[in-house]
Write a protein that holds these residues in place. Structure first.
Motif, PDB file in Angstrom:
ATOM      1  N   HIS A  66     -15.933   2.631   5.619  1.00 18.80           N
ATOM      2  CA  HIS A  66     -16.583   2.052   4.296  1.00 18.80           C
ATOM      3  C   HIS A  66     -16.445   0.503   4.390  1.00 18.80           C
ATOM      4  O   HIS A  66     -15.406  -0.013   5.005  1.00 18.80           O
ATOM      5  N   ALA A  67     -17.463  -0.079   3.684  1.00 20.15           N
ATOM      6  CA  ALA A  67     -17.562  -1.712   4.013  1.00 20.15           C
ATOM      7  C   ALA A  67     -16.302  -2.346   2.995  1.00 20.15           C
ATOM      8  O   ALA A  67     -15.817  -3.206   3.661  1.00 20.15           O
ATOM      9  N   HIS A  68     -15.953  -1.680   1.918  1.00 22.97           N
ATOM     10  CA  HIS A  68     -15.297  -2.611   1.171  1.00 22.97           C
ATOM     11  C   HIS A  68     -14.066  -1.408   0.665  1.00 22.97           C
ATOM     12  O   HIS A  68     -14.097  -1.288  -0.796  1.00 22.97           O
ATOM     13  N   PRO A  69     -13.305  -1.040   1.490  1.00 26.32           N
ATOM     14  CA  PRO A  69     -12.247   0.068   1.011  1.00 26.32           C
ATOM     15  C   PRO A  69     -11.330  -0.515  -0.049  1.00 26.32           C
ATOM     16  O   PRO A  69     -10.981  -1.643   0.150  1.00 26.32           O
ATOM     17  N   LEU A  70     -10.343   0.433  -0.703  1.00 28.33           N
ATOM     18  CA  LEU A  70      -9.327  -0.126  -1.230  1.00 28.33           C
ATOM     19  C   LEU A  70      -8.223  -0.464  -0.174  1.00 28.33           C
ATOM     20  O   LEU A  70      -8.479  -0.096   0.708  1.00 28.33           O
ATOM     21  N   ASP A  71      -7.089  -1.069  -0.668  1.00 21.71           N
ATOM     22  CA  ASP A  71      -6.159  -1.195   0.042  1.00 21.71           C
ATOM     23  C   ASP A  71      -5.174   0.108   0.333  1.00 21.71           C
ATOM     24  O   ASP A  71      -4.551   0.634  -0.669  1.00 21.71           O
ATOM     25  N   VAL A  72      -5.437   0.463   1.406  1.00 23.49           N
ATOM     26  CA  VAL A  72      -4.666   2.072   1.823  1.00 23.49           C
ATOM     27  C   VAL A  72      -3.121   1.789   1.584  1.00 23.49           C
ATOM     28  O   VAL A  72      -2.800   2.898   0.974  1.00 23.49           O
ATOM     29  N   ASP A  73      -2.490   0.793   1.799  1.00 22.94           N
ATOM     30  CA  ASP A  73      -0.844   0.980   1.663  1.00 22.94           C
ATOM     31  C   ASP A  73      -0.684   1.124  -0.020  1.00 22.94           C
ATOM     32  O   ASP A  73       0.130   1.840  -0.511  1.00 22.94           O
ATOM     33  N   ALA A  74      -1.533   0.291  -0.727  1.00 24.83           N
ATOM     34  CA  ALA A  74      -1.434   0.111  -2.372  1.00 24.83           C
ATOM     35  C   ALA A  74      -1.708   1.753  -2.788  1.00 24.83           C
ATOM     36  O   ALA A  74      -1.143   2.260  -3.580  1.00 24.83           O
ATOM     37  N   LEU A  75      -2.769   2.330  -2.098  1.00 20.86           N
ATOM     38  CA  LEU A  75      -3.261   3.709  -2.904  1.00 20.86           C
ATOM     39  C   LEU A  75      -2.135   4.552  -2.302  1.00 20.86           C
ATOM     40  O   LEU A  75      -1.826   5.719  -3.183  1.00 20.86           O
ATOM     41  N   ILE A  76      -1.606   4.511  -1.044  1.00 22.46           N
ATOM     42  CA  ILE A  76      -0.616   5.497  -0.766  1.00 22.46           C
ATOM     43  C   ILE A  76       0.685   5.556  -1.722  1.00 22.46           C
ATOM     44  O   ILE A  76       1.298   6.351  -2.002  1.00 22.46           O
ATOM     45  N   GLU A  77       1.053   4.083  -1.994  1.00 22.76           N
ATOM     46  CA  GLU A  77       2.254   3.963  -2.584  1.00 22.76           C
ATOM     47  C   GLU A  77       1.940   4.793  -4.125  1.00 22.76           C
ATOM     48  O   GLU A  77       2.906   5.221  -4.570  1.00 22.76           O
ATOM     49  N   ARG A  78       0.896   4.285  -4.770  1.00 24.56           N
ATOM     50  CA  ARG A  78       0.623   4.814  -6.240  1.00 24.56           C
ATOM     51  C   ARG A  78       0.298   6.147  -6.402  1.00 24.56           C
ATOM     52  O   ARG A  78       0.504   6.536  -7.530  1.00 24.56           O
ATOM     53  N   LEU A  79      -0.168   6.695  -5.283  1.00 26.59           N
ATOM     54  CA  LEU A  79      -0.153   8.179  -5.479  1.00 26.59           C
ATOM     55  C   LEU A  79       1.085   9.088  -4.737  1.00 26.59           C
ATOM     56  O   LEU A  79       1.044  10.084  -4.671  1.00 26.59           O
TER      57      LEU A  79
END
Ligand code: ADP
Length: 311
Positions: free
Chosen positions: A110-123
């Motif tokens: 994807h062109a503008h993904p979310l921050d993967v590390d932040a997403l891993i952390e919050r889930l």
């Protein structure tokens, strides 16, 4: 903010889908407003997953039309796929890959993904990044599937039973994420068996039964419409209920099941409450312990879909 307009993100008209001689979806109409959360509720086998999978382009309708972000999910799949996020019930991922690799791979598409590390952390997936998908617990697999659905910053996400089998903490984290998506203008369509989930999250609820939408509206509208509410109060025994009923709208019922205990059933709105208290004042009655029992989404659901178990 995206999708500020109240346009239609999903429009389904007269959808029919058969498996052999089994009609799974039987003339279903559904509207999902842009930027809102719509919960699709229904008993097992009602046709929810089939409808969602048709919207995702995984199934071809036998009849009817489906438009997702104005596009045909099958014919326009190439244009649509990058704009939607999909969380399948089965996870739909290659089981030998590592959790963090899968998520990073998805982000790169994807062109503008979310921050993967932040997403891993919050889930709460921080501890399982190096674990292969098949070795994750059921709840972890589900949270990873959710992360994969949203990492590409889609305009519209389809979540099929996103919190089934999750513990309360993971369920809360999922709800928070859906609320944030909504605040960011993302449209969400989710299926759920949890009435509380629909009440907490959904702007609109569609109750599906036997392949059709039996009712659609906001949780408040659904609870107000159809089902009657009950007003209770206590006062001196033997009040003239005939006189009280004359002051109330047609279709309202009043009873004194126990001496001095009164029950009024009908469309209990602020106007009706005011009429009852005014009548009491005019008759020198002090109504004690006034309470209004509002119908819950579960009451409405059971009223529409019946109480028997579905296989
Ligand atoms: P829900 O998600 O509401 O539980 P589904 O869309 O999964 O409902 O299923 C609707 C009906 O279609 C059910 O009777 C189910 O058994 C049937 N069905 C679903 N998928 C298939 C399939 N691939 N082949 C045959 N029948 C199916």
């Amino acid at each position: 903010m995206r999708n500020e307009s109240v346009g239609s993100a999903v429009q389904v008209r007269g959808l029919v889908k058969r498996y052999g001689n089994k009609t799974a979806v039987d003339g279903l109409d559904l509207d999902v407003r842009s930027g809102t959360v719509t919960a699709v509720l229904g008993p097992n086998g009602a046709g929810k997953t089939t409808t969602i999978e048709t919207c995702e382009g995984y199934r071809r309708p036998d009849a009817g039309t489906v438009r997702v972000l104005g596009l045909d999910p099958v014919a326009d799949a190439a244009a649509l796929r990058p704009r939607i996020g999909v969380m399948l019930q089965s996870g739909g991922v290659y089981s030998g890959a590592r959790a963090d690799e899968m998520l990073r791979h998805m982000a790169k598409l994807h062109a503008h993904p979310l921050d993967v590390d932040a997403l891993i952390e919050r889930l709460g997936l921080g501890s399982c990044g190096r674990t292969t998908y098949r070795r994750l617990s059921g709840g972890q697999q589900q949270r990873l599937a959710l992360a994969m659905a949203v990492v590409g910053r889609p305009e519209l996400v389809f979540l099929d039973e996103p919190t089934a089998g999750l513990d309360p903490q993971a369920r809360r984290a999922t709800w928070d994420l859906v609320r944030e998506l909504r605040a960011d203008g993302v449209t969400t369509v989710l299926t759920t068996h949890f009435m509380q989930e629909a009440e907490e999250l959904a702007d609109d609820v569609a109750i599906v039964d036997a392949g059709r939408v039996a009712a659609q509206g906001s949780p408040e509208e659904l609870c107000r419409g159809g089902a009657e509410n009950t007003l209770r109060f206590t006062g001196r025994p033997g009040l003239d209920l005939g006189s009280l009923l004359k002051a109330l709208p047609d279709g309202t019922a009043a009873a004194e099941p126990l001496p001095g205990t009164y029950r009024i059933t009908g469309t209990v709105d602020p106007q009706l409450l005011a009429t009852v208290t005014t009548w009491c004042a005019q008759h020198g009655v002090m109504p004690d312990g006034i309470s209004v029992e509002r119908h819950t989404l579960e009451d409405v659901f059971l009223e529409l879909t019946g109480k028997e178990l579905r296989s």
